[in-house]
Design an enzyme around this catalytic site. Structure first.
Site, mmCIF file in Angstrom:
data_model
loop_
_atom_site.group_PDB
_atom_site.id
_atom_site.type_symbol
_atom_site.label_atom_id
_atom_site.label_comp_id
_atom_site.label_asym_id
_atom_site.label_seq_id
_atom_site.Cartn_x
_atom_site.Cartn_y
_atom_site.Cartn_z
ATOM 1 N N GLY A 85 0.800 -1.134 0.086
ATOM 2 C CA GLY A 85 0.086 -0.018 -0.131
ATOM 3 C C GLY A 85 0.740 1.218 -0.006
ATOM 4 O O GLY A 85 1.969 1.235 0.513
ATOM 5 N N GLY B 36 0.495 5.523 0.502
ATOM 6 C CA GLY B 36 -0.134 6.717 0.750
ATOM 7 C C GLY B 36 0.568 8.031 0.760
ATOM 8 O O GLY B 36 1.857 8.080 0.689
ATOM 9 N N GLY C 285 3.826 7.757 2.946
ATOM 10 C CA GLY C 285 4.864 6.923 2.698
ATOM 11 C C GLY C 285 4.268 5.532 2.133
ATOM 12 O O GLY C 285 3.291 5.377 1.725
ATOM 13 N N LYS D 20 4.875 0.307 8.257
ATOM 14 C CA LYS D 20 4.667 1.541 7.888
ATOM 15 C C LYS D 20 5.890 2.284 7.687
ATOM 16 O O LYS D 20 6.541 2.486 8.741
ATOM 17 C CB LYS D 20 3.698 2.360 8.516
ATOM 18 C CG LYS D 20 2.191 1.738 8.187
ATOM 19 C CD LYS D 20 1.190 2.761 8.884
ATOM 20 C CE LYS D 20 -0.179 2.773 8.009
ATOM 21 N NZ LYS D 20 -0.980 3.634 8.574
ATOM 22 N N ASP E 225 -11.880 8.470 13.309
ATOM 23 C CA ASP E 225 -12.057 8.069 12.223
ATOM 24 C C ASP E 225 -12.722 6.821 11.855
ATOM 25 O O ASP E 225 -12.071 6.083 11.036
ATOM 26 C CB ASP E 225 -10.772 8.512 11.462
ATOM 27 C CG ASP E 225 -10.765 8.655 9.981
ATOM 28 O OD1 ASP E 225 -11.917 8.978 9.637
ATOM 29 O OD2 ASP E 225 -9.939 8.502 9.145
#
Ligand code: NAG
Ligand code: NAG
Length: 952
Positions: A637, A639, A642, A658, A754
């Site tokens: 993934g 974003g 990063g 991440k 969120d």
């Protein structure tokens, strides 16, 4: 503190000054020589009198050394011939010291009293010395998991008392030696019960002489070698055999008929050879639990009658064996049957499981056969795979026409009625919720008879047996944790084991070595069905807190003190004072070294030593390695902040890493704050942080890997996972529980801010896990429930009250959760084509009509399978959550209760975990956006810091 050190010194002094050393001079010389070669010997190995001074790991009878047990204490060096001085030695256990290397001494003769020689999981190399055959009293010989080369010395045949012979997992070559007139061989070992030779490079035939009716063998493990020829028919004479593994060799010819006489065999693996001739008849193996005959060249045969006549069968694996015909219905009612795998055969006709099938049945894999009919009855929780059969030819969309991911069984010993404690760095919360430094490693079972690794009661059994053994042996163990059962490519069952110390936070060397010994010398006997095992330990680095410096400095002081023995107490006190001072500064140095943040923030007013609880510090190198140098293939993934990579930690745990990109990194303080927050969170419905890295301008967060992606992807059909109504209810309940935990139980409580379907992840068993705390706020106590803040969140899920007032409360999460519930029933995004789902449902709802008249809005996948009452209650709850006024929305605790009620109404037990997800895949897809790619994770900005943690 001071006084304790004084006492310690005085006691040591008295010991040194005692007149006349007790230890036999030969033994003493031998031990002193070993001490000088080894690093990391126990700190009390000082002075000359090892027996009298009670050296750790040494046991004496009178003045003679009879046992050395030094497992798992990070010894390094070699094993030189100095050991031979210990002529009364009975037990030598140096297992799990990976840095003990080099060859064994070639002449072992002098160790003639040795009964146990355990060198499991070290780094020894070179050949096994033939002189080992002179150790006539040897009962246990474990040399497995080293780098030994050369042949099996035939002289081992002289060890007439040998019970246990384990040389597995080395690089041993040559043939299996048997006697021949003048030369000895392993056929002479009629009392030996265990031949563990797997994972070597043995070649030649399996000698027929090895087996006889006199033999006591129960475990014959020859898997993964280079053996050729046929299976000798003499094997059938050894009727004591329980586990037979000949798989992964190059054996040919036909399987001898009389193998059927082995009536005690529980596990039989002959797979991955070149066996020919008729399929063996196994009808006489009445206690057979697991059989694997896959990938051989047997004659084409009809499905044999023994398929349904073996009363104990749990696992039948016969992929690619040319069997044909219809599976008899009676087979499925074998009471313990769990797994049938008959891939790539000629099974035909109708697959009929009947109604009387085994309650334990988990998997029927018949891919690539000729099955032309199958009726899926509602209520099956069995994974059935018929892909590649005529029944699936028409591009069938039924779940059984798809393959699945390898189902794995996430398991971890549950806590004992307590909440896992948040522990400081490197400590781990035990099943009894105490923080400690566990001793850990991997238990590997080489011939398990079950393949349904998802049955947790098996691990509970193992837990109890481990605790029982540790208890009986009087070992200082508080509890153990078993986790991550996986099947290795060699068909072993591998489990992580953590052993927690009792009464203190760490083990001392004696404790560790005794536990290591219980595992290396097989004092621990696994429960039935697990078969033979071995253990490999991870390095233990937490002995007794801070006294881990080299032993020399303290012993020097004692020697000086001894030299002036009898001098005034004042001198001693002075000395002790100096000693204490150095100890303290060393302790401080050590503490600094182990604190990953020590060099971070020279600004001392940034809050001092950070509290990183339960999260491990990784070096950049480690993470680089575990993600294969951040390779493209591991990229799951991307974003704004990063990229996210999938990685595998050394002990096999999958993680999502991440990595912040240059420019999106936070200040050290923000990063630290975020880790502190994330690492305090432990709940099974919340994604947990495994660790982090902060180094060389890099910021990385390491999370547990959640394999099935986000709820959003599954709802939109991207992942191919079919979400039926029952599954959606479970997901809703799981997410509600995770959120309730954050609100009510996390310390400090956390508002997520969120909640959305992107941020609900699904694990292998479709358990929901709340993810992504990038926007989360801890609720600081004085103003609990009211955090005034800049509005953040995602449109469509955002609480309108919060938006207008900027007052954040946990009820804002409840609103978002309500939207999520509506998303679950409609499979629509909250705002789609300008329509807002909340308004659509509110307006469309008609309580007087069936299903509230919402048919048009429902996701067609669930519309048919859903009990109307269940839907109505679900919608009622969702609408209460999205009430305009925060005060009128239920708290999450109430939402959880309501969800449980909805599940009960729908005929589901809210407290039973869902079964494996695999039954419902519609196909696997790759390369979809991974949920970890969410933008917001690194989005803590300085202006956005929780007030409590803000820099002063
Ligand atoms: C299944 O295969 C067997 C053996 O090849 C054959 O005799 C039988 O007729 C087949 N049955 C069906 C229903 O096709
Ligand atoms: C799990 O294993 C235990 C012990 O072998 C057995 O008694 C139990 O029935 C099994 N349960 C399931 C659901 O397979």
């Amino acid at each position: 503190m001071m006084w304790r050190i004084h006492l310690h010194l005085l006691v040591a002094l008295v010991q040194v000054l005692r007149i006349g050393a007790l230890t036999n001079p030969d033994d003493s010389a031998a031990l002193n020589a070993l001490r000088d070669q080894w690093n990391n010997v126990p700190p009390n190995w000082s002075g000359a009198d090892s027996c009298g001074d009670g050296w750790e790991g040494i046991t004496c009878t009178e003045d003679r050394v009879v046992s050395i047990t030094l497992a798992s204490i990070n010894l390094s060096g070699g094993l030189t011939s100095d050991i031979l001085g210990l002529s009364e030695l009975q037990i030598l256990d140096l297992s799990y010291n990976k840095e003990l290397t080099g060859p064994l001494p070639s002449s072992l003769e002098n160790l003639k009293n040795l009964t146990s020689l355990m060198l499991v999981g070290c780094g020894f190399s070179g050949p096994i010395p033939p002189s080992i055959g002179s150790l006539q009293k040897l009962v246990y010989l474990s040399l497995n998991s080293n780098n030994f080369i050369g042949d099996i010395p035939p002289t081992i045949g002289y060890l007439s008392r040998l019970l246990w012979l384990d040389i597995a997992d080395n690089m041993i070559t040559g043939t299996i030696p048997v006697s021949n007139g003048s030369t000895p061989g392993l056929d002479m070992l009629v009392h030996t019960k265990h031949f563990h030779f797997g994972n070597n490079k043995l070649s030649g035939e399996i000698p027929p002489q090895l087996f006889s009716s006199n033999s006591s063998l129960i475990h014959l493990l020859l898997e993964n070698n280079r053996l050729t020829g046929s299976i000798p028919s003499t094997l059938a004479l050894t009727t004591s055999l329980e586990v037979v593994r000949l798989d992964r060799n190059s054996l040919g010819g036909s399987v001898p008929d009389n193998l059927n006489n082995l009536a005690n065999v529980q596990t039989l693996f002959l797979s991955n050879n070149q066996l020919t001739g008729p399929l063996p008849d196994l009808s006489g193996m009445v206690v057979l639990n697991a059989v694997d005959l896959s990938n051989n060249s047997f004659d084409a045969t009809d499905i044999p009658p023994w398929f349904s006549s073996l009363p104990s069968l749990m696992t039948l694996i016969m992929d690619n064996t040319r069997i044909q015909g219809q599976i008899p219905i009676s087979m499925f009612s074998i009471p313990q049957l769990q797994t049938i795998s008959l891939k790539n055969n000629r099974v035909n006709g109708t697959l009929n499981i009947g109604s009387n099938y085994s309650s334990q049945l988990q998997l029927i894999d018949l891919r690539n056969n000729f099955v032309d009919a199958f009726t899926l009855r509602p209520g099956y929780s069995i994974q059935i795979i018929l892909l590649g059969n005529p029944v699936c030819d028409e591009g069938g969309t039924e779940t059984y026409c798809t393959t699945t991911r390898q189902p794995s069984a996430p398991y971890s010993t549950p806590t004992e009625n307590c909440l896992p404690y948040s522990c400081s760095w490197a400590q781990i919360s035990s099943p009894k919720c105490k923080c400690a430094y566990p001793y850990s490693g991997e238990m590997v079972f080489r011939g398990p008879s079950f393949y349904g690794f998802g049955n947790t009661s098996l691990y509970e059994l193992l837990y109890k047996k481990l605790m029982l053994t540790f208890g009986t042996e009087g070992l200082p163990v508080d509890s153990v944790s078993l986790s991550n059962p996986t099947k290795t490519i060699d068909d072993y069952l591998m489990l992580n084991l953590q052993v927690f110390p009792s009464n203190q936070e760490y083990f001392n060397r004696t404790g560790i070595s005794r536990i290591g010994f219980a595992l290396s010398n097989q004092t621990f006997k696994p429960p039935h069905g697990f078969g033979p095992f071995y253990f490999t330990a991870n390095k233990y680095e937490y002995f007794a807190g801070l006294t881990t410096g080299s032993h020399n400095s303290s012993s020097n002081i004692i020697i000086i003190a001894a030299a002036v023995g009898g001098s005034v107490l004042f001198f001693l006190l002075l000395l002790a004072g100096i000693y204490a001072f150095f100890q303290k500064s060393r302790a401080e140095k050590a503490a600094k070294k182990s604190d990953p943040f020590a060099s971070w923030d020279p600004n001392t007013d940034s809050g001092g030593v950070p509290q990183i609880k339960g999260a491990k510090y990784f070096s950049f190198e480690e993470l680089k390695k575990c993600t294969n140098n951040f390779s493209e293939t591991n990229d799951i993934g991307t974003g704004g902040y990063g990229k996210v990579y999938r990685g595998t930690l050394p002990h096999g745990q999958l993680v999502a890493v991440k990595r912040a990109r240059q420019g999106s990194m936070q200040g050290g303080l923000e990063f630290k704050t975020e880790i502190e927050l994330l690492s305090r969170v432990h709940h099974k419905n919340v994604v947990s942080l495994v660790g982090f890295c902060f180094e060389q301008g890099e910021q990385l967060l390491v999370y547990e890997y959640i394999s099935n992606g986000s709820l959003k992807e599954s709802l939109s059909g991207k992942t191919g996972i079919r979400l039926d109504w029952m599954r959606r209810l479970r997901i809703a309940l799981g997410a509600a529980r995770g959120l309730q935990y954050l609100h009510d139980l996390a310390n400090p409580p956390i508002i997520h801010r969120d909640i959305k379907s992107n941020n609900i992840l699904l694990d292998e068993r479709m358990n929901a896990k709340v993810a992504d705390f990038g926007l989360s706020k801890p609720m600081s106590d004085p103003e609990k429930g009211h955090v005034s803040t800049q509005v953040k969140g995602t449109m469509g899920y955002l609480d309108p009250e919060y938006y207008m007032t900027q007052q954040l409360t946990e009820k804002s999460d409840v609103y978002s959760f309500g939207v999520l519930l509506l998303e679950l029933v409609t499979a629509r995004t909250p705002i789609e084509k300008g329509k807002y789902i909340v308004r659509e449902v509110k307006q469309g709802k008609d309580k007087t009509k069936d299903m509230y008249n919402l048919h048009g809005l429902l996701d067609p996948i669930i519309a048919l399978s859903m009990p109307p009452r269940s839907l109505e209650m679900f919608v009622d709850l969702a609408l209460r959550c999205v009430h305009e006024a925060g005060d009128s929305r239920p708290p999450m605790s109430e939402v959880v209760k309501e969800m449980e009620h909805v599940m009960e109404i729908s005929g589901l037990n809210p407290n039973i975990e869902s079964t494996s997800s695999s039954t419902s895949y519609e196909g696997t897809s790759r390369g979809y956006d991974h949920p970890y790619s969410n933008e917001s994770l690194f989005s803590f900005s300085a202006g956005n810091l929780p007030s409590k943690l803000e820099p002063k």
